[in-house]
Design a protein around this motif. Sequence first.
Motif, short mmCIF file in Angstrom:
data_model
loop_
_atom_site.label_atom_id
_atom_site.label_comp_id
_atom_site.label_asym_id
_atom_site.label_seq_id
_atom_site.Cartn_x
_atom_site.Cartn_y
_atom_site.Cartn_z
N SER A 26 0.82 -1.20 0.00
CA SER A 26 0.00 0.00 0.00
C SER A 26 0.86 1.25 0.00
O SER A 26 1.92 1.30 0.62
CB SER A 26 -0.92 0.01 1.22
OG SER A 26 -0.18 -0.06 2.41
N VAL A 27 0.38 2.28 -0.69
CA VAL A 27 1.08 3.56 -0.81
C VAL A 27 0.15 4.67 -0.32
O VAL A 27 -0.98 4.79 -0.79
CB VAL A 27 1.49 3.84 -2.26
CG1 VAL A 27 2.19 5.20 -2.36
CG2 VAL A 27 2.37 2.74 -2.81
N LEU A 44 1.40 3.77 -10.18
CA LEU A 44 1.48 2.82 -9.09
C LEU A 44 0.33 1.82 -9.11
O LEU A 44 0.51 0.64 -8.78
CB LEU A 44 1.52 3.56 -7.75
CG LEU A 44 2.75 4.45 -7.54
CD1 LEU A 44 2.66 5.21 -6.22
CD2 LEU A 44 4.04 3.63 -7.58
N GLN A 45 -0.85 2.26 -9.49
CA GLN A 45 -1.96 1.33 -9.64
C GLN A 45 -1.67 0.30 -10.72
O GLN A 45 -1.96 -0.89 -10.56
CB GLN A 45 -3.25 2.09 -9.96
CG GLN A 45 -3.87 2.79 -8.76
CD GLN A 45 -5.15 3.50 -9.13
OE1 GLN A 45 -5.19 4.29 -10.08
NE2 GLN A 45 -6.20 3.24 -8.38
N ILE A 100 9.13 9.01 1.00
CA ILE A 100 9.70 9.70 -0.16
C ILE A 100 9.13 11.11 -0.21
O ILE A 100 7.91 11.30 -0.13
CB ILE A 100 9.37 8.98 -1.48
CG1 ILE A 100 10.04 7.59 -1.52
CG2 ILE A 100 9.81 9.81 -2.69
CD1 ILE A 100 9.70 6.79 -2.77
N VAL A 101 10.00 12.10 -0.34
CA VAL A 101 9.55 13.49 -0.51
C VAL A 101 9.63 13.84 -1.99
O VAL A 101 10.67 13.66 -2.63
CB VAL A 101 10.42 14.47 0.31
CG1 VAL A 101 10.08 15.91 -0.07
CG2 VAL A 101 10.21 14.25 1.80
N ARG A 134 12.22 3.24 -7.61
CA ARG A 134 12.57 3.83 -6.32
C ARG A 134 11.59 3.39 -5.23
O ARG A 134 11.99 3.06 -4.11
CB ARG A 134 12.57 5.36 -6.43
CG ARG A 134 13.78 5.95 -7.14
CD ARG A 134 13.58 7.44 -7.33
NE ARG A 134 14.71 8.06 -7.99
CZ ARG A 134 15.70 8.68 -7.36
NH1 ARG A 134 15.72 8.73 -6.04
NH2 ARG A 134 16.68 9.26 -8.03
N VAL A 135 10.31 3.40 -5.56
CA VAL A 135 9.29 2.98 -4.59
C VAL A 135 9.50 1.52 -4.19
O VAL A 135 9.54 1.18 -3.02
CB VAL A 135 7.88 3.18 -5.17
CG1 VAL A 135 6.82 2.56 -4.26
CG2 VAL A 135 7.58 4.67 -5.37
N GLY A 136 9.64 0.66 -5.19
CA GLY A 136 9.82 -0.77 -4.92
C GLY A 136 11.10 -1.04 -4.15
O GLY A 136 11.13 -1.90 -3.25
N ASN A 137 12.17 -0.31 -4.47
CA ASN A 137 13.46 -0.51 -3.81
C ASN A 137 13.38 -0.15 -2.33
O ASN A 137 13.89 -0.87 -1.46
CB ASN A 137 14.53 0.33 -4.49
CG ASN A 137 15.92 0.07 -3.95
OD1 ASN A 137 16.35 -1.07 -3.87
ND2 ASN A 137 16.63 1.12 -3.57
#
Length: 259
Positions: A26-27, A44-45, A100-101, A134-137
């Motif tokens: 979830s994000v 992301l979806q 993350i900003v 970046r999100v996944g990492n």
Amino acid sequence: MNTSNLGNLWSNGQIQKWRRCPLNDSVLLAVTDVVRRNHIQKWLQKAGYSILVAEHLSSAMIHAKQSPPDIIIVDSALEGMKSFQVLHSFQTEKQQVPVIVLGTDGTEEAAAALEAGANDYIFDWTDEREFKARVGNLIHLFRRSKINHTKYKEQIISIGDLSINPSSRQVLRSGKPIDLTRKEFELLLYLARRKDEVCAREEILMNVWDYDFHTGTNVVDVYILHLREKMDKGYKWKLIQTVRGAGYLLRTPAGERNS
């Protein structure tokens, strides 16, 4: 800020939820610019994430506390984000969530965000593949960190007159408690687990801040300075030492090194 009624935030549209996807990650997305937000949400979806959109900083913090997501993406332009000190409000003792900003001002803002506790800073958000990577990492790195924390958490570390309890997060020197922030404690614990080993700044950035490349930030040096002020000031033996051109280490007192 009133945090008593999360249900009202859901009902009046400040928070919107999409069906959770098989990926089960979830994000929490708090972005002011609608175009930017819509692009990121679609990316992301499409990757299989469950997306929660918070339109205000207050609603984002409420949800992060009550139902922590796997990652938080927050806009630096969001009202209340100016000093970035609010980033600490996204964390709890039981749940550490990567943040993350999304920036608007480049290098200076990136340094400020990272020094305040952000785990990544993205200025140019237009590359879909890089953004999702970046999100996944970050999610992967935090999961690995939690596994390592569980592995080590019951082992009390003693170095000279320094005692560190990873489970209770208590730090003592000569029996006196030392009050550390969350990130100061994580940095100290990282150095302690590698006592007498030189740790490079880039290595520390990657493992303590979960940042996988050097951005020119001096966040490591700043936090080392904080630790020295709290731990070494007034003591003959300085535990935290600098190896010029290489990095830092937590050095065992000379009389104990071969014992």
